[in-house]
Every structure is written in C-alpha cells, then in structure tokens.
Design a protein around this motif. Structure first.
Motif, PDB file in Angstrom:
ATOM      1  N   LEU A 115     -25.443  33.753  32.680  1.00 29.56           N
ATOM      2  CA  LEU A 115     -25.346  34.498  31.424  1.00 29.56           C
ATOM      3  C   LEU A 115     -23.975  35.147  31.255  1.00 29.56           C
ATOM      4  O   LEU A 115     -23.384  35.092  30.174  1.00 29.56           O
ATOM      5  CB  LEU A 115     -26.437  35.566  31.356  1.00 29.56           C
ATOM      6  CG  LEU A 115     -27.855  35.061  31.118  1.00 29.56           C
ATOM      7  CD1 LEU A 115     -28.850  36.193  31.301  1.00 29.56           C
ATOM      8  CD2 LEU A 115     -27.986  34.446  29.745  1.00 29.56           C
ATOM      9  N   GLU A 116     -23.471  35.748  32.324  1.00 18.84           N
ATOM     10  CA  GLU A 116     -22.157  36.386  32.258  1.00 18.84           C
ATOM     11  C   GLU A 116     -21.071  35.359  31.937  1.00 18.84           C
ATOM     12  O   GLU A 116     -20.202  35.604  31.093  1.00 18.84           O
ATOM     13  CB  GLU A 116     -21.841  37.102  33.575  1.00 18.84           C
ATOM     14  CG  GLU A 116     -22.649  38.366  33.767  1.00 18.84           C
ATOM     15  CD  GLU A 116     -22.515  38.966  35.165  1.00 18.84           C
ATOM     16  OE1 GLU A 116     -21.709  38.449  35.980  1.00 18.84           O
ATOM     17  OE2 GLU A 116     -23.220  39.948  35.431  1.00 18.84           O
ATOM     18  N   ASN A 117     -21.128  34.196  32.588  1.00 16.21           N
ATOM     19  CA  ASN A 117     -20.145  33.145  32.317  1.00 16.21           C
ATOM     20  C   ASN A 117     -20.244  32.650  30.880  1.00 16.21           C
ATOM     21  O   ASN A 117     -19.222  32.409  30.227  1.00 16.21           O
ATOM     22  CB  ASN A 117     -20.312  31.986  33.300  1.00 16.21           C
ATOM     23  CG  ASN A 117     -19.867  32.346  34.703  1.00 16.21           C
ATOM     24  OD1 ASN A 117     -19.066  33.260  34.903  1.00 16.21           O
ATOM     25  ND2 ASN A 117     -20.397  31.627  35.685  1.00 16.21           N
ATOM     26  N   SER A 118     -21.455  32.512  30.391  1.00 18.52           N
ATOM     27  CA  SER A 118     -21.642  32.068  29.004  1.00 18.52           C
ATOM     28  C   SER A 118     -21.081  33.090  28.019  1.00 18.52           C
ATOM     29  O   SER A 118     -20.442  32.731  27.025  1.00 18.52           O
ATOM     30  CB  SER A 118     -23.119  31.839  28.709  1.00 18.52           C
ATOM     31  OG  SER A 118     -23.617  30.765  29.463  1.00 18.52           O
ATOM     32  N   LEU A 119     -21.318  34.369  28.286  1.00 16.81           N
ATOM     33  CA  LEU A 119     -20.788  35.418  27.407  1.00 16.81           C
ATOM     34  C   LEU A 119     -19.263  35.455  27.445  1.00 16.81           C
ATOM     35  O   LEU A 119     -18.618  35.636  26.399  1.00 16.81           O
ATOM     36  CB  LEU A 119     -21.368  36.774  27.798  1.00 16.81           C
ATOM     37  CG  LEU A 119     -22.849  36.970  27.489  1.00 16.81           C
ATOM     38  CD1 LEU A 119     -23.351  38.271  28.113  1.00 16.81           C
ATOM     39  CD2 LEU A 119     -23.088  36.969  25.983  1.00 16.81           C
ATOM     40  N   ILE A 120     -18.690  35.269  28.611  1.00 16.66           N
ATOM     41  CA  ILE A 120     -17.227  35.245  28.732  1.00 16.66           C
ATOM     42  C   ILE A 120     -16.660  34.065  27.954  1.00 16.66           C
ATOM     43  O   ILE A 120     -15.696  34.216  27.192  1.00 16.66           O
ATOM     44  CB  ILE A 120     -16.798  35.200  30.215  1.00 16.66           C
ATOM     45  CG1 ILE A 120     -17.117  36.533  30.892  1.00 16.66           C
ATOM     46  CG2 ILE A 120     -15.318  34.860  30.352  1.00 16.66           C
ATOM     47  CD1 ILE A 120     -16.963  36.515  32.407  1.00 16.66           C
ATOM     48  N   GLU A 121     -17.264  32.879  28.125  1.00 20.41           N
ATOM     49  CA  GLU A 121     -16.787  31.695  27.402  1.00 20.41           C
ATOM     50  C   GLU A 121     -16.944  31.889  25.897  1.00 20.41           C
ATOM     51  O   GLU A 121     -16.047  31.505  25.113  1.00 20.41           O
ATOM     52  CB  GLU A 121     -17.567  30.461  27.852  1.00 20.41           C
ATOM     53  CG  GLU A 121     -17.161  29.941  29.211  1.00 20.41           C
ATOM     54  CD  GLU A 121     -17.921  28.704  29.621  1.00 20.41           C
ATOM     55  OE1 GLU A 121     -18.378  27.937  28.721  1.00 20.41           O
ATOM     56  OE2 GLU A 121     -18.101  28.498  30.834  1.00 20.41           O
ATOM     57  N   ARG A 122     -18.021  32.472  25.477  1.00 20.39           N
ATOM     58  CA  ARG A 122     -18.249  32.688  24.053  1.00 20.39           C
ATOM     59  C   ARG A 122     -17.214  33.679  23.495  1.00 20.39           C
ATOM     60  O   ARG A 122     -16.702  33.476  22.389  1.00 20.39           O
ATOM     61  CB  ARG A 122     -19.650  33.234  23.828  1.00 20.39           C
ATOM     62  CG  ARG A 122     -19.973  33.380  22.377  1.00 20.39           C
ATOM     63  CD  ARG A 122     -21.397  33.753  22.180  1.00 20.39           C
ATOM     64  NE  ARG A 122     -21.674  33.896  20.762  1.00 20.39           N
ATOM     65  CZ  ARG A 122     -22.816  34.239  20.260  1.00 20.39           C
ATOM     66  NH1 ARG A 122     -23.835  34.485  21.056  1.00 20.39           N
ATOM     67  NH2 ARG A 122     -22.981  34.364  18.967  1.00 20.39           N
ATOM     68  N   SER A 123     -16.926  34.738  24.243  1.00 19.64           N
ATOM     69  CA  SER A 123     -15.943  35.711  23.758  1.00 19.64           C
ATOM     70  C   SER A 123     -14.555  35.071  23.687  1.00 19.64           C
ATOM     71  O   SER A 123     -13.758  35.431  22.807  1.00 19.64           O
ATOM     72  CB  SER A 123     -15.929  36.965  24.629  1.00 19.64           C
ATOM     73  OG  SER A 123     -15.418  36.698  25.906  1.00 19.64           O
ATOM     74  N   ARG A 124     -14.232  34.154  24.570  1.00 17.15           N
ATOM     75  CA  ARG A 124     -12.940  33.462  24.534  1.00 17.15           C
ATOM     76  C   ARG A 124     -12.846  32.558  23.296  1.00 17.15           C
ATOM     77  O   ARG A 124     -11.805  32.443  22.687  1.00 17.15           O
ATOM     78  CB  ARG A 124     -12.739  32.628  25.793  1.00 17.15           C
ATOM     79  CG  ARG A 124     -12.424  33.470  27.025  1.00 17.15           C
ATOM     80  CD  ARG A 124     -12.187  32.608  28.219  1.00 17.15           C
ATOM     81  NE  ARG A 124     -11.981  33.439  29.406  1.00 17.15           N
ATOM     82  CZ  ARG A 124     -12.185  33.042  30.638  1.00 17.15           C
ATOM     83  NH1 ARG A 124     -12.594  31.800  30.872  1.00 17.15           N
ATOM     84  NH2 ARG A 124     -11.974  33.852  31.642  1.00 17.15           N
ATOM     85  N   LYS A 125     -13.951  31.915  22.952  1.00 16.07           N
ATOM     86  CA  LYS A 125     -13.962  31.039  21.777  1.00 16.07           C
ATOM     87  C   LYS A 125     -13.821  31.858  20.497  1.00 16.07           C
ATOM     88  O   LYS A 125     -13.278  31.386  19.519  1.00 16.07           O
ATOM     89  CB  LYS A 125     -15.276  30.233  21.742  1.00 16.07           C
ATOM     90  CG  LYS A 125     -15.334  29.154  22.777  1.00 16.07           C
ATOM     91  CD  LYS A 125     -16.653  28.404  22.679  1.00 16.07           C
ATOM     92  CE  LYS A 125     -16.743  27.352  23.766  1.00 16.07           C
ATOM     93  NZ  LYS A 125     -18.008  26.621  23.735  1.00 16.07           N
ATOM     94  N   ASP A 126     -14.389  33.076  20.510  1.00 15.71           N
ATOM     95  CA  ASP A 126     -14.319  33.933  19.331  1.00 15.71           C
ATOM     96  C   ASP A 126     -12.912  34.501  19.122  1.00 15.71           C
ATOM     97  O   ASP A 126     -12.590  34.941  18.021  1.00 15.71           O
ATOM     98  CB  ASP A 126     -15.331  35.075  19.448  1.00 15.71           C
ATOM     99  CG  ASP A 126     -16.767  34.575  19.310  1.00 15.71           C
ATOM    100  OD1 ASP A 126     -16.977  33.454  18.821  1.00 15.71           O
ATOM    101  OD2 ASP A 126     -17.689  35.338  19.706  1.00 15.71           O
ATOM    102  N   ASP A 127     -12.102  34.534  20.183  1.00 20.85           N
ATOM    103  CA  ASP A 127     -10.746  35.109  20.049  1.00 20.85           C
ATOM    104  C   ASP A 127      -9.811  34.180  19.373  1.00 20.85           C
ATOM    105  O   ASP A 127      -9.610  33.275  18.950  1.00 20.85           O
ATOM    106  CB  ASP A 127     -10.167  35.448  21.423  1.00 20.85           C
ATOM    107  CG  ASP A 127     -10.843  36.686  22.024  1.00 20.85           C
ATOM    108  OD1 ASP A 127     -11.457  37.446  21.252  1.00 20.85           O
ATOM    109  OD2 ASP A 127     -10.762  36.851  23.253  1.00 20.85           O
TER     110      ASP A 127
END
Length: 102
Positions: A90-102
């Motif tokens: 979950l943490e990795n998914s949230l990190i990847e998602r936040s990177r895509k949103d940037d």
C-alpha cells in the motif's frame, strides 16, 4: 461477578465446583473433556491410582494446550508477515500514485 456451584462427575465421583455466573456450560464442557481423558487412560492403564490418572490426564491436556499455543504463535507470525507485506504494498502504491500526480 458472583459464583454458583456446578456439580461435575469425574471417574464416578461428584464434585461441587464454584463457577462464575455465565461460565457453567464451559465448565461442564471442560469437565466432559477431562472425564474422557481419565476414562481413556483408565481403560489403557488399569493399575494407576486416581492421582496418577489425574496427573497423566493433566500432562496430556497440557501437551494439547502447548501444541495449540505453538500453532497460534506460528499463525500470528504468518499474519504479521502478511500485514507487513500488505502495508508495504500500500505504501509503495501511494508513493507511485503521488509521483504520477506531480
């Protein structure tokens, strides 16, 4: 919590045992299991005294409890590993998602 007396029978002797209210059926179930152990031991080893039968039954029941606790510890360790893996995923998914949103 108040207690009531529950009568149980083990190897033909009746005992009056103090028991917390609401736990009577649990005590009767345990007494039934103990009676089964005692009867089984008495059948297999006809020359043991009541005390020796009680000790052997206690050791058998203690061994069963030990084995169940070991299984529980193993299960809990497996669940801890799975929870850690899920958290990391979950943490990795949230990190990847936040990177895509940037």
């Amino acid at each position: 919590m108040s207690a009531s007396a529950v009568e149980i029978t083990l190897l033909g002797r009746t005992y009056s045992i103090a028991c917390p209210k609401g736990r009577e059926e649990a005590l009767r179930a345990v007494a039934s299991e103990v009676e089964g152990q005692l009867t089984n031991l008495k059948t297999r080893t006809n020359n043991l005294s009541r005390e020796e039968l009680a000790i052997m039954a206690a050791l058998n029941i203690g061994n069963e409890l030990y084995e169940e606790r070991q299984k529980n510890k193993h299960y809990m360790a497996q669940m801890d590993e799975r929870i850690s893996l899920l958290q990391a995923t979950l943490e990795n998914s949230l990190i990847e998602r936040s990177r895509k949103d940037d």
